[in-house]
Design a protein around this motif. Structure first.
Motif, short mmCIF file in Angstrom:
data_model
loop_
_atom_site.label_atom_id
_atom_site.label_comp_id
_atom_site.label_asym_id
_atom_site.label_seq_id
_atom_site.Cartn_x
_atom_site.Cartn_y
_atom_site.Cartn_z
N GLY A 180 0.84 -1.19 0.00
CA GLY A 180 0.00 0.00 0.00
C GLY A 180 0.87 1.23 0.00
O GLY A 180 2.04 1.19 0.40
N GLY A 181 0.32 2.32 -0.46
CA GLY A 181 1.13 3.52 -0.49
C GLY A 181 0.36 4.73 -0.93
O GLY A 181 -0.87 4.72 -1.07
N ASP A 182 1.11 5.79 -1.17
CA ASP A 182 0.52 7.08 -1.51
C ASP A 182 1.51 7.86 -2.36
O ASP A 182 2.72 7.85 -2.09
N LEU A 183 0.99 8.53 -3.38
CA LEU A 183 1.81 9.36 -4.26
C LEU A 183 1.11 10.69 -4.44
O LEU A 183 -0.10 10.72 -4.72
N MET A 184 1.84 11.80 -4.29
CA MET A 184 1.26 13.11 -4.49
C MET A 184 2.21 13.99 -5.30
O MET A 184 3.41 14.05 -5.03
N LEU A 185 1.65 14.67 -6.29
CA LEU A 185 2.37 15.65 -7.10
C LEU A 185 1.61 16.96 -7.03
O LEU A 185 0.37 16.98 -7.09
N ALA A 186 2.33 18.06 -6.90
CA ALA A 186 1.66 19.35 -6.77
C ALA A 186 2.47 20.43 -7.46
O ALA A 186 3.71 20.38 -7.53
N PHE A 187 1.73 21.43 -7.97
CA PHE A 187 2.36 22.61 -8.58
C PHE A 187 1.59 23.84 -8.13
O PHE A 187 0.36 23.85 -8.13
N GLY A 188 2.32 24.89 -7.74
CA GLY A 188 1.71 26.15 -7.36
C GLY A 188 2.32 27.28 -8.17
O GLY A 188 3.55 27.38 -8.31
N SER A 189 1.47 28.14 -8.70
CA SER A 189 1.95 29.18 -9.63
C SER A 189 2.63 30.34 -8.92
O SER A 189 3.49 31.01 -9.52
N ALA A 190 2.27 30.64 -7.66
CA ALA A 190 2.77 31.86 -7.02
C ALA A 190 4.29 31.84 -6.84
O ALA A 190 4.93 32.88 -6.89
N ALA A 191 4.86 30.66 -6.60
CA ALA A 191 6.30 30.55 -6.42
C ALA A 191 6.90 29.51 -7.36
O ALA A 191 8.02 29.05 -7.13
N ASN A 192 6.16 29.15 -8.41
CA ASN A 192 6.61 28.07 -9.29
C ASN A 192 6.97 26.85 -8.44
O ASN A 192 8.00 26.21 -8.63
N ASP A 193 6.08 26.52 -7.53
CA ASP A 193 6.30 25.50 -6.51
C ASP A 193 6.08 24.11 -7.12
O ASP A 193 4.99 23.80 -7.60
N ARG A 194 7.12 23.26 -7.10
CA ARG A 194 7.02 21.89 -7.58
C ARG A 194 7.27 20.96 -6.42
O ARG A 194 8.33 21.02 -5.79
N SER A 195 6.28 20.11 -6.11
CA SER A 195 6.38 19.23 -4.95
C SER A 195 6.01 17.81 -5.33
O SER A 195 5.13 17.59 -6.18
#
Length: 708
Positions: A180-195
């Protein structure tokens, strides 16, 4: 006109939960089947909190908020403080995007314990506002914010409360399908945030479970909704005869020196056999981040442009052993960590080095429930040393130790639930300071090391009860007495703080901080309307605080630590309501409001206190899609401490849309979120950088989360 419209939206959303707008359709909720969107959000009413005694949030005396993984994915930020800032009674220090600690009911620093699975973060984040907490919110499964009697389980310093970050680095369950597991990808425009964050739990045979996780995020300088400097500072800059100072008034659009990156990797192994759980984990955390510039309007003073490069290695162990008879279980939790960060100057040279080595352990004995009586008792030990080398050595080498005995007992009689807690500690703070020992014949002073040791015995206690009125409504009252030993910073500080641009002097003669408090709670968890609210008051007999003086040291304003009487009071309320179905959409509403009033007698209003705030939201769900529109209004803060500047009020509008295309164990959530849609230039009253570092401007975020 825009402000009037925003306030109108806010008031409409805030009062919506009290209005049965769709009463006819709310009578028959069975006609609106629960879709994937609603199923993806766990019921907070049955959320189990880990506070030594595991039980429903509804049964905890005091205020408790549990933030689940879905909410975390929606509100994730680089710091714990900003991630939790919309919760009732919670705001953040906002010392840049990374170094932002949570503030609970106007209290911060040493008065709020930030934990990972019940054990301290074992870093130096409480000693200076530009030091980030070494816990990455990307790695959290959920976060608990706790205030009230149960906070005594985690330390006498938790007068403000406890923020407990729960992860699965030491697995608690065996995956149903072996993996079992979990994967998350995120992007935010205010700081060009890549997570990105990934974690996997894998069964090794029938009882062993291995865990591995990794997280990484990188962000550029933060985009803001207006000018960098506040209006008052811009006016001063424009009046300067120096063209470089006048140019500061034109800084806008981006917050200079606010970029950063975070990285985490961890592995764990656990043996699980029913209620038996024994495991270990190893983790490595890295953070390299810029601290926003505190610009000087004096052309002769060059402001610092600091960068902090931090890392921590830690090992954790957990053992939960079931027992029989009078005691249900014995639980052990321990951790050790080595923390280090460098403060890098603008030219790339290392100006100061900070080190901390420490460990914390707690042993809990959980009683079996007998005749409505249950509880937890235990012992906790903390040892942490700190060293600073370089130009910013504001603290001597120190060794901090504490040993605490605690108990939390509860008794249920019919509709009544009574709860009481007691904690006794032995705290020892030892420091080695440089001092002038004698004057030599040639006039040169002899400098030597002087050991200084202070010992304290804090005693804290609380007692209260709540009554089940019926219809899912409980009303409770608790009184408490808290004592806190002064920290190493409050006792022995003597030197420049680059982050706050101040020279701070401690007082080795400080006594313990004592407070008496009373809190009234209301909790309704059934029916179409849910409400959780608190009204509280605390009176401190010797509140510890920093105050400015008229002196200058090393070119910086001099601050000293003092003690005085102080009064804190306020309220917080959170409510959500189900309106019913209209147009095939299940509608709902949410409201959050909080306020803190704090005054130090003979000094004035306490510094960095959050003003009145209200958040109203309308939610809707249909099939696999849910969404929300939210309005947050923060009033101006005009009750400020001496030399503290006032903060203007602001209104932000946020919106989010979540799509859950899969149902069942393999859950996929795709989210589109817009924060601060009208690009408001806002500043938090709780930030020491409020005149130099506004909050984020418009931020469009995309998030994908897959659980299996």
């Amino acid at each position: 006109m825009k402000i009037l419209l925003s306030r109108g939206l806010l008031l409409g959303a805030a009062f919506a939960p009290a209005v049965p707008a769709f009463a006819q359709e709310a009578e028959a909720p069975a006609s609106a089947p629960i879709g994937a969107a609603e199923a993806a959000h766990p019921d907070r009413d049955s959320a189990i909190v880990v506070t030594g005694v595991r039980r429903s949030a509804h049964d905890v005396l005091g205020s408790v908020v549990v933030v689940d993984k879905e909410e975390l994915a929606r509100n994730i930020k680089p710091s714990i403080g900003d991630t939790l800032a919309k919760l009732p009674g919670v705001t953040a220090s906002s010392f840049g995007p990374t170094a932002s600690r949570p503030i609970l009911r106007g209290l911060s620093g040493e008065r709020v314990r930030v934990l990972t699975d019940g054990i301290g973060s074992l870093d130096l984040s409480a000693s200076d506002p530009d030091h980030a907490v070494s816990i990455n919110p990307l790695t959290a499964d959920r976060i608990e914010v706790l205030r009230g009697p149960a906070s005594l389980l985690f330390g006498s310093s938790a007068i403000g409360g406890v923020v407990n970050v729960i992860d699965s680095r030491i697995p608690r369950t065996v995956p149903a399908e072996g993996v079992g597991g979990d994967l998350m990808l995120a992007f935010g425009s205010a700081a060009n945030d890549r997570s990105a964050n990934a974690q996997v739990n894998a069964a090794l045979g029938s009882n062993f479970v291995a865990h591995i996780d990794g997280a990484y995020s990188k962000y550029d300088d933060l985009r803001i909704g207006g000018h960098v400097l506040s209006k008052a500072l811009r006016d001063q800059a424009e009046a300067s005869a120096d063209p470089k100072v006048r140019a500061l008034a034109d800084l806008k659009g981006k917050l200079p020196n606010s970029a950063g990156r975070l990285a985490d990797v961890a592995g764990g192994l656990a043996y699980i056999d029913g209620a038996l759980n024994v495991g270990v984990s190893l983790a490595h955390h890295e953070a390299k981040y810029d601290v926003p510039v505190r610009y000087s309007l004096d052309p002769a003073i060059k402001p610092e442009v600091p960068t902090i490069d931090a890392n921590q290695n830690r090992a954790d162990v957990r053992a939960e052993l079931p027992l029989g008879g009078a005691f249900r279980a014995i639980n052990f939790r321990g951790g050790i960590a080595k923390y280090h960060h460098n403060e890098i100057e603008e030219d790339g040279e290392i100006g100061s080095r900070f080190y901390s080595d420490g460990g914390e352990a707690r042993l809990e004995l959980v009683q079996s429930d007998r005749g409505g009586w249950g509880g937890t008792s235990g012992v906790q030990y903390l040892k942490q040393d700190a060293r600073i080398r370089g130009v910013e050595k504001y603290l001597p080498d120190s060794d901090n130790r504490s040993l605490g005995l605690f108990t939390l007992q509860s008794l249920v009689r019919g509709n009544w639930r009574f709860e009481g807690g007691l904690r006794i500690e032995q705290a020892r703070v030892h420091a080695t300071t440089d001092a002038v020992l004698a004057a030599e014949p040639d006039g040169e002073p002899e400098v030597g090391a002087i050991p200084l040791t202070r010992k304290f015995t804090p005693v804290s206690a609380s007692v209260g009860g709540n009554y089940d009125v019926g219809g899912g409504l409980r009303v409770g009252l608790a009184v408490s007495h808290s004592e806190r030993a002064p920290s190493i910073d409050e006792l022995f500080s003597k030197g420049p703080h680059g982050g706050t641009q101040s020279f701070v002097v401690g007082n080795p003669e400080l006594g313990m901080e004592r407070s008496n408090g009373i809190e009234l709670n209301l909790n309704k968890v059934s029916g179409p309307i849910h409400v959780q609210g608190s009204l509280y008051a605390n009176r401190f007999s010797n509140f510890l605080y920093q105050a400015p003086t008229d002196e200058i040291a090393d070119g910086l304003p001099l601050y000293e630590y003092f003690q005085g009487r102080a009064d804190f009071w306020g309220f917080e309320i959170e409510s959500d309501a189900k309106f019913g179905t209209m147009g095939g959409i299940n509608w709902g509403g949410e409201v959050v409001a909080d306020y803190t009033h704090a005054r130090i007698r003979g000094f004035g209003p306490a510094p960095q206190i959050p003003p009145l705030r209200a958040i109203g939201a309308v939610t809707g769900a249909r099939g696999p899609v849910d969404g929300r529109v939210e309005v947050e209004h923060v009033w101006s803060q005009n009750r400020t401490a001496p030399i503290e500047t006032r903060t203007a009020g602001y209104t932000m509008v946020n919106a989010a849309l979540d799509w859950h295309p899969l149902a069942g164990e393999r859950a996929l959530t795709l989210s589109l979120q817009g924060n601060n849609l009208f690009d408001v230039n806002a500043r938090r009253a709780t930030s020491l950088l409020k005149d130099y570092a506004p909050l984020s401007g418009r931020d469009i975020r995309l998030t994908a989360r897959f659980s299996f």
